[in-house]
Structures are given as structure tokens and as C-alpha cells.
Design a protein around this motif. Structure first.
Motif, mmCIF file in Angstrom:
data_model
loop_
_atom_site.group_PDB
_atom_site.id
_atom_site.type_symbol
_atom_site.label_atom_id
_atom_site.label_comp_id
_atom_site.label_asym_id
_atom_site.label_seq_id
_atom_site.Cartn_x
_atom_site.Cartn_y
_atom_site.Cartn_z
ATOM 1 N N UNK A 7 0.827 -1.217 0.000
ATOM 2 C CA UNK A 7 0.000 0.000 0.000
ATOM 3 C C UNK A 7 0.859 1.263 0.000
ATOM 4 N N UNK A 8 1.985 1.226 0.740
ATOM 5 C CA UNK A 8 2.875 2.388 0.755
ATOM 6 C C UNK A 8 3.482 2.626 -0.633
ATOM 7 N N UNK A 9 3.901 1.541 -1.276
ATOM 8 C CA UNK A 9 4.476 1.676 -2.620
ATOM 9 C C UNK A 9 3.436 2.205 -3.608
ATOM 10 N N UNK A 10 2.205 1.692 -3.488
ATOM 11 C CA UNK A 10 1.156 2.148 -4.407
ATOM 12 C C UNK A 10 0.846 3.629 -4.210
ATOM 13 N N UNK A 11 0.772 4.053 -2.936
ATOM 14 C CA UNK A 11 0.472 5.457 -2.671
ATOM 15 C C UNK A 11 1.621 6.363 -3.116
ATOM 16 N N UNK A 12 2.859 5.934 -2.891
ATOM 17 C CA UNK A 12 3.998 6.745 -3.315
ATOM 18 C C UNK A 12 4.069 6.859 -4.838
ATOM 19 N N UNK A 13 3.809 5.749 -5.531
ATOM 20 C CA UNK A 13 3.835 5.823 -6.999
ATOM 21 C C UNK A 13 2.714 6.696 -7.529
ATOM 22 N N UNK A 14 1.573 6.641 -6.834
ATOM 23 C CA UNK A 14 0.471 7.525 -7.265
ATOM 24 C C UNK A 14 0.803 8.986 -6.999
ATOM 25 N N UNK A 15 1.462 9.249 -5.877
ATOM 26 C CA UNK A 15 1.844 10.630 -5.576
ATOM 27 C C UNK A 15 2.844 11.153 -6.605
ATOM 28 N N UNK A 16 3.737 10.268 -7.065
ATOM 29 C CA UNK A 16 4.708 10.695 -8.082
ATOM 30 C C UNK A 16 4.009 10.958 -9.421
ATOM 31 N N UNK A 17 3.077 10.100 -9.794
ATOM 32 C CA UNK A 17 2.396 10.250 -11.075
ATOM 33 C C UNK A 17 1.499 11.486 -11.120
ATOM 34 N N UNK A 18 0.932 11.836 -9.972
ATOM 35 C CA UNK A 18 -0.001 12.977 -9.956
ATOM 36 C C UNK A 18 0.688 14.305 -9.680
ATOM 37 N N UNK A 19 1.991 14.269 -9.411
ATOM 38 C CA UNK A 19 2.692 15.533 -9.154
ATOM 39 C C UNK A 19 2.931 16.271 -10.488
ATOM 40 N N UNK A 20 3.031 17.604 -10.460
ATOM 41 C CA UNK A 20 3.242 18.354 -11.715
ATOM 42 C C UNK A 20 4.516 17.961 -12.432
ATOM 43 N N UNK A 21 5.564 17.667 -11.656
ATOM 44 C CA UNK A 21 6.842 17.315 -12.282
ATOM 45 C C UNK A 21 7.002 15.814 -12.517
ATOM 46 N N UNK A 22 6.070 15.016 -11.937
ATOM 47 C CA UNK A 22 6.126 13.560 -12.016
ATOM 48 C C UNK A 22 7.486 13.021 -11.568
#
Length: 241
Positions: A31-46
Motif C-alpha cells: 500500500x505504501x508503494x502504491x500510494x507513493x507511486x500515485x503521488x509521483x504520477x499525480x505531481x506536476x513534475x512527475x
């Protein structure tokens, strides 16, 4: 068998505990990995750079991890302290060690157990080859009691006749005490106490569990007493002290 069952249950409990801990760690990591990857994908700079969401998510999981470890260590230390406070020496409880409610409950259970034990005692139980309860032969094993008279008669027979042969384990009484047979009185049937004693001993030796009943036991004991009394009379008549 009980100890092996307890060991098996303890092993199974430890295995389930380890399995649940591993499942929890894997689920939390995924779950931590999934949330972190989602946070990276949704960030403006990715990317991870200046990604506040990823920082918050990582910090949250770190706090949860530290809190979980702290809670487990705290529980472990508390259990060890409780175990260490248990007295290793035998100690009797007194009234001041427990509340009145507990004292009354323990007393009631003790009285109840005593009543159950008393009511469970056998009433008028009868075992073959043993005396009946409430009689003078209560708790008397007829076979053992009668066979115990053989050494006494044999010892006295050796005093009356010093050359009397040594006792043999399976010899009949008529044969073993044949030398004192002429000294014994004869009843109207032409039988001596040794004849009755021999019959009772044969029943005790070779009969089944209930072969030697109370009547046969009494006949055998009366015959044994008759042999002993007659032998003592012979010794008294010759001036033996």
C-alpha cells in the motif's frame, strides 16, 4: 500426551502469529508503494523532487512503523515484568490475599467438590474375594489373608518337629504338614483341620477371583486356628517354653 499436544498448539500459535505479521508487513509495504507511486504520477513534475505528497505519505508510514514497534516492545516488556513478579517459591494464600467475594466462591466450590466426592463413594460395593463393607471382613482380601497363615503354621511345625521339611511353593498342605497330621483331632467325618485347611488353600491358590468366598475363608481360618492351637497344646504338654 498432554505435553505433546500443548507443544503442538504452541508451535501452531507461533506459526500463525509470524504468518499474520508477515502478511501485515507485505500489505503495508504494497500500500505504501502504491500510494507513493500515485503521488509521483499525480505531481506536476512527475518526480520525487519537491513532492510534498510523497513526503507526507512516507512520514505517515514511518510514524505507523515506529508506533507499532514501540507498542510491541512495550507489551513484551510488560509481560516479562509480570512473569518476573510471580513468586518462584511455594506460598500459601491467606484471606488478605483475595477479596471476600473470591473467598466465598472458593469456599463454596470446595464444599461442593467435597459433597460430590462423598456422594460418589460406592455404597454396599462388593468385590469377589474381598470382605463386604460394614462387616468384620471389610477391606480383607480372603486369598492373601489365608495364604499368610502358611508361614505361621510352618514355623510352629518346625518347633514341634525340628526335622520338618522346608516349605515348597506349590506343595499341598496335606503333603507338607503330613508329619503333624497324627497330632490333630478327627471329627465325625474322619477329617482333621488339616484337611479343611488344605481344601481352602487349594481354592485360594488355584481357584478364580471369587472361588474363595466368605464361607470358605471362615472354614480355612478356623482350620488354621485349630492347627495352631493343637500344635501349641503339644508344645505345652512337653514343657516347651
Amino acid at each position: 500426551m498432554l505435553s505433546s499436544r500443548l507443544i503442538s498448539l504452541s508451535t501452531l500459535s507461533n506459526f500463525i502469529y509470524v504468518f499474520l505479521v508477515l502478511v501485515t508487513i507485505v500489505a503495508a509495504g504494497l500500500s505504501c508503494s502504491a500510494l507513493l507511486s500515485q503521488a509521483v504520477r499525480t505531481s506536476p513534475t512527475e518526480s520525487w523532487k519537491d513532492n510534498i505528497n510523497a513526503l507526507v505519505i512516507g512520514a505517515s508510514y514511518a510514524v505507523v512503523l515506529v508506533a507499532s514497534i514501540f507498542y510491541c516492545v512495550k507489551r513484551r516488556v510488560a509481560m516479562q515484568l509480570r512473569i518476573q513478579r510471580i513468586s518462584k517459591s511455594n506460598k500459601s494464600f491467606v484471606r488478605s490475599d483475595m477479596p471476600n467475594v473470591v473467598q466465598k466462591y472458593v469456599a463454596q466450590e470446595y464444599i461442593r467438590a467435597c459433597l460430590v466426592s462423598y456422594e460418589s463413594l460406592p455404597r454396599d460395593a462388593f468385590h469377589e474375594g474381598w470382605g463386604r463393607p460394614g462387616t468384620r471382613y471389610s477391606d480383607v482380601c480372603f486369598r492373601r489373608k489365608l495364604l499368610d497363615t502358611i508361614p505361621n503354621i510352618d514355623e510352629l511345625a518346625h518347633i514341634v518337629i525340628p526335622t520338618h521339611p522346608a516349605a515348597r511353593p506349590h506343595a499341598r498342605m496335606l503333603y507338607h504338614f503330613r508329619f503333624i497330621l497324627p497330632l490333630l483331632p478327627v471329627d465325625e467325618d474322619g477329617l482333621t483341620p488339616l484337611h479343611y485347611y488344605d481344601s481352602a488353600v487349594q481354592l485360594a491358590r488355584n481357584g478364580g477371583t471369587g472361588a474363595l468366598g466368605e464361607q470358605e475363608f471362615e472354614i480355612g481360618m478356623r482350620a488354621a486356628d485349630g492347627i495352631l492351637n493343637c500344635s501349641w497344646q503339644v508344645l505345652t504338654s512337653v514343657g516347651w517354653r
